[in-house]
Scaffold this motif. Structure first.
Motif, mmCIF file in Angstrom:
data_model
loop_
_atom_site.group_PDB
_atom_site.id
_atom_site.type_symbol
_atom_site.label_atom_id
_atom_site.label_comp_id
_atom_site.label_asym_id
_atom_site.label_seq_id
_atom_site.Cartn_x
_atom_site.Cartn_y
_atom_site.Cartn_z
ATOM 1 N N CYS A 33 1.036 -1.134 -0.262
ATOM 2 C CA CYS A 33 0.133 0.137 -0.001
ATOM 3 C C CYS A 33 1.100 1.578 0.095
ATOM 4 O O CYS A 33 1.298 1.863 1.539
ATOM 5 C CB CYS A 33 -1.188 0.026 1.162
ATOM 6 N N CYS A 34 1.137 2.172 -1.338
ATOM 7 C CA CYS A 34 1.971 2.777 -1.517
ATOM 8 C C CYS A 34 0.795 4.123 -1.381
ATOM 9 O O CYS A 34 0.063 3.980 -1.732
ATOM 10 C CB CYS A 34 2.513 3.030 -2.600
ATOM 11 N N PRO A 35 1.753 5.356 -0.232
ATOM 12 C CA PRO A 35 0.604 6.621 -0.219
ATOM 13 C C PRO A 35 1.158 7.366 -1.429
ATOM 14 O O PRO A 35 1.614 6.949 -3.362
ATOM 15 C CB PRO A 35 2.050 7.910 0.211
ATOM 16 N N MET A 36 -0.642 7.724 -2.086
ATOM 17 C CA MET A 36 -0.794 8.982 -3.074
ATOM 18 C C MET A 36 0.412 9.980 -3.550
ATOM 19 O O MET A 36 0.446 10.588 -2.029
ATOM 20 C CB MET A 36 -2.779 9.253 -3.119
ATOM 21 N N CYS A 37 -0.129 10.367 -4.208
ATOM 22 C CA CYS A 37 0.766 12.034 -5.196
ATOM 23 C C CYS A 37 -0.243 12.910 -4.766
ATOM 24 O O CYS A 37 -1.663 12.071 -4.265
ATOM 25 C CB CYS A 37 0.945 11.959 -6.234
ATOM 26 N N TYR A 44 5.868 8.843 -10.132
ATOM 27 C CA TYR A 44 7.426 8.550 -10.644
ATOM 28 C C TYR A 44 8.177 7.284 -10.295
ATOM 29 O O TYR A 44 8.517 6.358 -11.102
ATOM 30 C CB TYR A 44 7.793 9.897 -10.460
ATOM 31 N N LYS A 45 7.609 7.152 -9.472
ATOM 32 C CA LYS A 45 8.194 5.206 -8.613
ATOM 33 C C LYS A 45 7.121 5.086 -7.905
ATOM 34 O O LYS A 45 7.277 5.820 -7.116
ATOM 35 C CB LYS A 45 9.767 5.759 -8.215
ATOM 36 N N HIS A 46 7.510 3.795 -7.721
ATOM 37 C CA HIS A 46 6.499 3.695 -6.512
ATOM 38 C C HIS A 46 7.049 2.944 -5.317
ATOM 39 O O HIS A 46 8.146 3.321 -5.121
ATOM 40 C CB HIS A 46 5.674 2.246 -6.655
ATOM 41 N N CYS A 47 6.548 2.937 -4.561
ATOM 42 C CA CYS A 47 7.268 2.781 -2.806
ATOM 43 C C CYS A 47 8.056 0.849 -2.985
ATOM 44 O O CYS A 47 7.261 0.477 -3.240
ATOM 45 C CB CYS A 47 6.334 3.181 -1.759
ATOM 46 N N THR A 48 8.920 1.338 -1.997
ATOM 47 C CA THR A 48 8.829 -0.172 -1.763
ATOM 48 C C THR A 48 9.355 -0.228 -0.441
ATOM 49 O O THR A 48 8.885 0.436 0.718
ATOM 50 C CB THR A 48 10.406 -0.420 -1.629
ATOM 51 N N GLU A 49 9.473 -1.112 0.021
ATOM 52 C CA GLU A 49 9.788 -1.657 1.875
ATOM 53 C C GLU A 49 10.788 -0.150 2.588
ATOM 54 O O GLU A 49 9.669 -0.467 3.709
ATOM 55 C CB GLU A 49 10.728 -2.840 2.273
ATOM 56 N N TYR A 50 11.614 -0.046 1.832
ATOM 57 C CA TYR A 50 12.514 0.983 2.596
ATOM 58 C C TYR A 50 12.412 2.502 1.810
ATOM 59 O O TYR A 50 12.632 3.320 2.310
ATOM 60 C CB TYR A 50 13.587 0.810 2.309
ATOM 61 N N SER A 52 9.412 5.834 0.051
ATOM 62 C CA SER A 52 8.247 6.020 -0.599
ATOM 63 C C SER A 52 7.478 6.538 -1.815
ATOM 64 O O SER A 52 8.530 5.836 -2.421
ATOM 65 C CB SER A 52 8.185 7.373 0.599
ATOM 66 N N THR A 53 7.040 6.817 -1.714
ATOM 67 C CA THR A 53 6.042 6.940 -3.093
ATOM 68 C C THR A 53 7.258 8.244 -3.910
ATOM 69 O O THR A 53 7.307 8.887 -2.997
ATOM 70 C CB THR A 53 5.144 7.113 -3.461
ATOM 71 N N SER A 54 7.453 7.848 -5.067
ATOM 72 C CA SER A 54 8.513 9.018 -5.750
ATOM 73 C C SER A 54 7.219 10.238 -6.487
ATOM 74 O O SER A 54 6.622 9.253 -7.472
ATOM 75 C CB SER A 54 9.121 9.193 -6.424
#
Length: 276
Positions: A33-37, A44-50, A52-54
C-alpha cells in the motif's frame, strides 16, 4: 479439507484491492500500500519496503485531481462540435466546454457540454418569437396578414405600405417577405376623375349664380310692375278726386261770365230779326 468459512476468507484475501486493503490516501501495488501523490502530480516511482512513493507534476495538457498513478489528458473543446472552452484545463482539473456564440447545447454532462448546434435562423417572412439561449433553440413565427420581414432573423414584422393613402397606385401586392410596390397614378380614370369632379363643381357654381341672377331679375320686374300699377292707380284716384271735388266760386263766376258773353249777342240778334 477446509471448512466453508476458511474458503470465504481465502477468496476475500484473493480479491483484495485498493478500496478494501489500503487507506483512502494509499493505493495498492505489488502487494504494498503506497502513499498517493498530491493532486496535480503523478507517480514517478512506486514505494518499496524502504522508500516512499516518488511523484512528479503533470505535464501540460494533462491533469490529475486525486494523485493517482497517471495524469489524464485534458478535454479539447472542438469548435467543429460547436464548442468553446469556458474554463481552461489546469493540473488539478479538466477543461469545461460550452456552446459557441449563437449555439445551444444538445448533449450535456456533469463536466459541461459535449455537443452543440447553431441557433436556427428565422428566414424572410418570419420573425424571432423567442431568442435562443445556451440550452434552447431560437423560435420563429410567420408574419401575419398585411405585414412582412425581408431580412433573416428579423425581430419583428413591418406593415405593408398603404399606396392609396399616399395617393399612389399599388403596382405589386405585398407578401410576408416583401413590401407593397407603389407607383404614380397614370391611368385614364385617375386623370379624368379629378378633371370631371372639378368641371362638375364649376358647372354647379355657374348654375347657382345664374339661378340667383334670374331670381333677382324676376324680383326687380315684379317690383317695377307693382310700382307702375301703383302709379296708375294713384293717377286714377287723383282724376276721380278732381272730378268729384266741388268747383270754387271764382271758377263758377268765370264760367258764368263766359256764358253771359256768348248769350247777349244771340239775344240781340234774335231781337233784330223779330223787329219791324
Amino acid at each position: 479439507m477446509w471448512p466453508l468459512w476458511m474458503w470465504m476468507v481465502y477468496l476475500l484475501l484473493l480479491f483484495c484491492d485498493l478500496s478494501y486493503c489500503c487507506g483512502i490516501t494509499e493505493y495498492f501495488i505489488n502487494g504494498e500500500c503506497c502513499p498517493m501523490c498530491s493532486p496535480g502530480e503523478q507517480v514517478y516511482k512506486h514505494c518499496t519496503e524502504y522508500t516512499s512513493t516518488s511523484c512528479k507534476p503533470c505535464t501540460a495538457g494533462s491533469f490529475q485531481p486525486n494523485g493517482l498513478l497517471h495524469c489524464i489528458t485534458c478535454t479539447v473543446c472542438d469548435p467543429g462540435r460547436g464548442l468553446k472552452t469556458d474554463r481552461e484545463c489546469n493540473p488539478t482539473s479538466d477543461a469545461v466546454c460550452g456552446p459557441l456564440d449563437q449555439h445551444y447545447c444538445t448533449e450535456a454532462d456533469k463536466k459541461g457540454c459535449r455537443l452543440a448546434q447553431r441557433h436556427s435562423i428565422c428566414r424572410p417572412g418570419t420573425f424571432i418569437r423567442r431568442n435562443g439561449t445556451l440550452l434552447t433553440n431560437t423560435e420563429c413565427e410567420e408574419c401575419r396578414d398585411k405585414t412582412f420581414s425581408n431580412k433573416s432573423s428579423s425581430p419583428f414584422c413591418t406593415p405593408h405600405t398603404d399606396c392609396p393613402s399616399l395617393g399612389l397606385q399599388e403596382i405589386t401586392a405585398g407578401t410576408n417577405a416583401s413590401d407593397s410596390v407603389c407607383g404614380p397614378r397614370n391611368d385614364l380614370v385617375a386623370v379624368l376623375v379629378p378633371l370631371l369632379f372639378g368641371a362638375g363643381l364649376l358647372a354647379a357654381f355657374i348654375t347657382i349664380i345664374l339661378i340667383l341672377r334670374k331670381r333677382k331679375k324676376r324680383k326687380q320686374s315684379c317690383s317695377l310692375h307693382v310700382l307702375t300699377e301703383r302709379k296708375m292707380m294713384n293717377k286714377e284716384t287723383e282724376r276721380k278726386d278732381l272730378l268729384n271735388q266741388p268747383q270754387d266760386e271764382e271758377r263758377n263766376n268765370s264760367i258764368a261770365s263766359l256764358l253771359s258773353t256768348y248769350t247777349t249777342p244771340v239775344q240781340e240778334t234774335q231781337g233784330t230779326e223779330n223787329g219791324p
